[in-house]
Design an enzyme around this catalytic site. Structure first.
Site, PDB file in Angstrom:
ATOM      1  N   TYR A   1      89.405 -18.979  93.380  1.00  0.00           N
ATOM      2  CA  TYR A   1      90.128 -20.245  93.327  1.00  0.00           C
ATOM      3  C   TYR A   1      91.393 -20.057  92.494  1.00  0.00           C
ATOM      4  O   TYR A   1      91.363 -19.476  91.412  1.00  0.00           O
ATOM      5  CB  TYR A   1      89.255 -21.330  92.686  1.00  0.00           C
ATOM      6  CG  TYR A   1      89.943 -22.665  92.539  1.00  0.00           C
ATOM      7  CD1 TYR A   1      89.869 -23.609  93.555  1.00  0.00           C
ATOM      8  CD2 TYR A   1      90.687 -22.965  91.404  1.00  0.00           C
ATOM      9  CE1 TYR A   1      90.508 -24.837  93.432  1.00  0.00           C
ATOM     10  CE2 TYR A   1      91.334 -24.192  91.279  1.00  0.00           C
ATOM     11  CZ  TYR A   1      91.242 -25.113  92.294  1.00  0.00           C
ATOM     12  OH  TYR A   1      91.883 -26.320  92.170  1.00  0.00           O
TER      13      TYR A   1
ATOM     14  N   GLU B   1      97.400 -25.706  95.506  1.00  0.00           N
ATOM     15  CA  GLU B   1      96.012 -25.257  95.359  1.00  0.00           C
ATOM     16  C   GLU B   1      95.638 -24.315  96.496  1.00  0.00           C
ATOM     17  O   GLU B   1      95.867 -24.630  97.666  1.00  0.00           O
ATOM     18  CB  GLU B   1      95.059 -26.440  95.362  1.00  0.00           C
ATOM     19  CG  GLU B   1      93.608 -26.001  95.157  1.00  0.00           C
ATOM     20  CD  GLU B   1      92.612 -27.064  95.598  1.00  0.00           C
ATOM     21  OE1 GLU B   1      91.551 -27.170  94.967  1.00  0.00           O
ATOM     22  OE2 GLU B   1      92.890 -27.770  96.583  1.00  0.00           O
TER      23      GLU B   1
END
Length: 451
Positions: free
Chosen positions: A174, A262
């Site tokens: 992530y 993101e």
């Protein structure tokens, strides 16, 4: 390097995991707000009934196209508006040695892979290996509404699908860059636990989430990006590659005036290269004048038509599920009005703030928006006349009610500058206006009017 929980962010995946084998996780292109992060690593997610969508929200294919502009590595793919275009895109990708393809419905919501179309067809993300299969899947998606956990029961209409190559990977990470007031600038948020709900990671393994503030006056350094890459377990040439991708993502973040970039998952493919499998990018509306071409990509069909209409007249509108429409000036007063309606057993149908300097035209448009909601059975207007005088707003209310041919009860509470003139205009209007001297009385009258 600091550890703390990140915000509630959305994600989706376009690749396929090799080992261990698990279900393909697909999710959001929707946006959720960034709540405050506590010093005790507590993770809080606010879940409002609705969000006002006056920000730019890109489709996945648009985000990936923007990323390619910055040299960020994404999967090869093409967007299609028809089954024929989907088949052509698939044929081209297969000629370029794609081993497997992914067909993804393009909507502004998460949970696409687990969604169901209004036709009963299940899944807005499909894997295939032949071009005719891609066309078949596209035919089942295009022109139909996809219902997911984030769209509500009405779903969203699929007008485009993204056809791209699937990649195999065995590591999912992530990575995000976002603006954080605590650090007065951009912060990298990373975790070795990618490809899953980052919220769950924050709850169950907060020690697996790290942040690295970036000095916005200096930008991200090679050393800083390599430090973060090493934290994620990269070594050797892969470390250099991952760090370079991070710096390119930061360039996009700064140059495009983004508030969030993101990547989930940020993966290591079996060919050894680092890929950004999916992106969720938010932008600063205040910088729209610098990015006209980018903001021209806004897809209004994915948004609530009432909220789109409100934004054109600088009205702050959020649709809710009640039956008493509210028109108020000032966000605080609007919230208080909604609270008082609830207190007396009613249900507000919306949040609508016309602002401190609204004119007659804005009032008229506000009435049109409120009455377009078939669930609204009464209107409550609560105005404090400061900059906006009560007689001006009263004239606007009367004209708006006549223009829309108002058929439902109208309760009006005015207070402030020229309040006597305002109430006199309402009384002489010939309309069946129910006037109130204070907010408590107005709420009770609105609830009573639809009882």
């Amino acid at each position: 390097m600091m550890r703390l929980a990140p915000s509630a962010l959305a994600r989706s995946a376009g690749g396929r995991r090799v080992a261990p084998v698990r279900k393909l996780h697909v999710a959001s292109t929707g946006v959720r707000s960034i709540p405050a992060l506590s010093s005790k690593l507590a993770f809080r997610v606010a879940k409002p009934i609705s969000e006002q969508k006056r920000f730019l929200n890109l489709h996945e294919y648009q985000s990936k196209s923007l990323m390619e502009k910055y040299g960020i590595r994404v999967q090869k793919g093409k967007v299609a508006s028809s089954p024929q275009e989907a088949q052509q895109a698939a044929e081209q990708l297969l000629k370029e040695n794609a081993a497997e393809l992914v067909i993804k419905a393009q909507i502004h919501a998460g949970g696409r892979g687990k969604g169901t179309f209004n036709t009963g067809f299940k899944g807005g993300v499909k894997l295939c290996m032949k071009a005719p299969e891609a066309a078949d899947y596209a035919s089942k998606m295009l022109g139909n509404k996809l219902v997911t956990a984030q769209t509500g029961s009405e779903g969203q209409l699929v007008q485009k699908v993204l056809v791209h190559e699937s990649i195999n990977f065995d590591r999912e990470l992530y990575f995000a860059i976002l603006m954080d007031r605590k650090f007065n600038g951009p912060v990298m948020v990373v975790s070795p636990c990618g490809g899953v709900d980052i919220e769950e990671v924050a709850h169950s393994q907060p020690d697996k989430i790290f942040t690295e503030p970036i000095d916005i006056t200096k930008g991200i350094s090679v050393a800083q990006s390599e430090k973060v890459a090493a934290l994620l377990g990269f070594q050797g040439a892969q470390l250099k590659d991952a760090a370079e991708q991070m710096r390119k993502l930061y360039d996009l973040f700064i140059n495009e005036d983004a508030t969030q970039v993101e990547i989930n998952p940020f993966v290591v493919a079996t060919n050894g290269k680092v890929y950004c499998v999916d992106a969720k990018i938010n932008f600063d509306d205040n910088a729209s004048f610098r990015h006209e071409a980018l903001f021209a990509q806004r897809d209004f069909s994915m948004e609530d038509a009432r909220e789109v209409a409100a934004s054109k007249f600088n009205l702050n509108y959020i649709g809710l599920d009640g039956n008493i429409g509210c028109m108020v000036n000032g966000a605080g007063l609007a919230m208080a009005t909604m609270d008082i309606i609830k207190l007396h057993g009613g249900e507000p149908a919306n949040f609508l703030d016309v602002g401190g300097g609204a004119n007659e035209k804005q009032v008229e448009e506000a009435f049109k928006i409120l009455t377009s909601d078939k669930g609204v059975k009464a209107l409550l207007v609560n105005i404090f006349g400061g900059i906006m005088k009560c007689d001006t707003i009263a004239t606007g209310i009367v004209n708006a009610a006549k223009v829309v041919g108002l058929k439902i009860p109208l309760v009006v509470r005015l207070e402030g500058t020229n309040v006597e003139k305002g109430n006199q205009i309402l009384k002489q209007s010939g309309l069946k206006v129910i006037t109130a001297s204070n907010l408590d009385e107005a709420a009770k009258l609105a609830v009573k009017a639809i009882a």
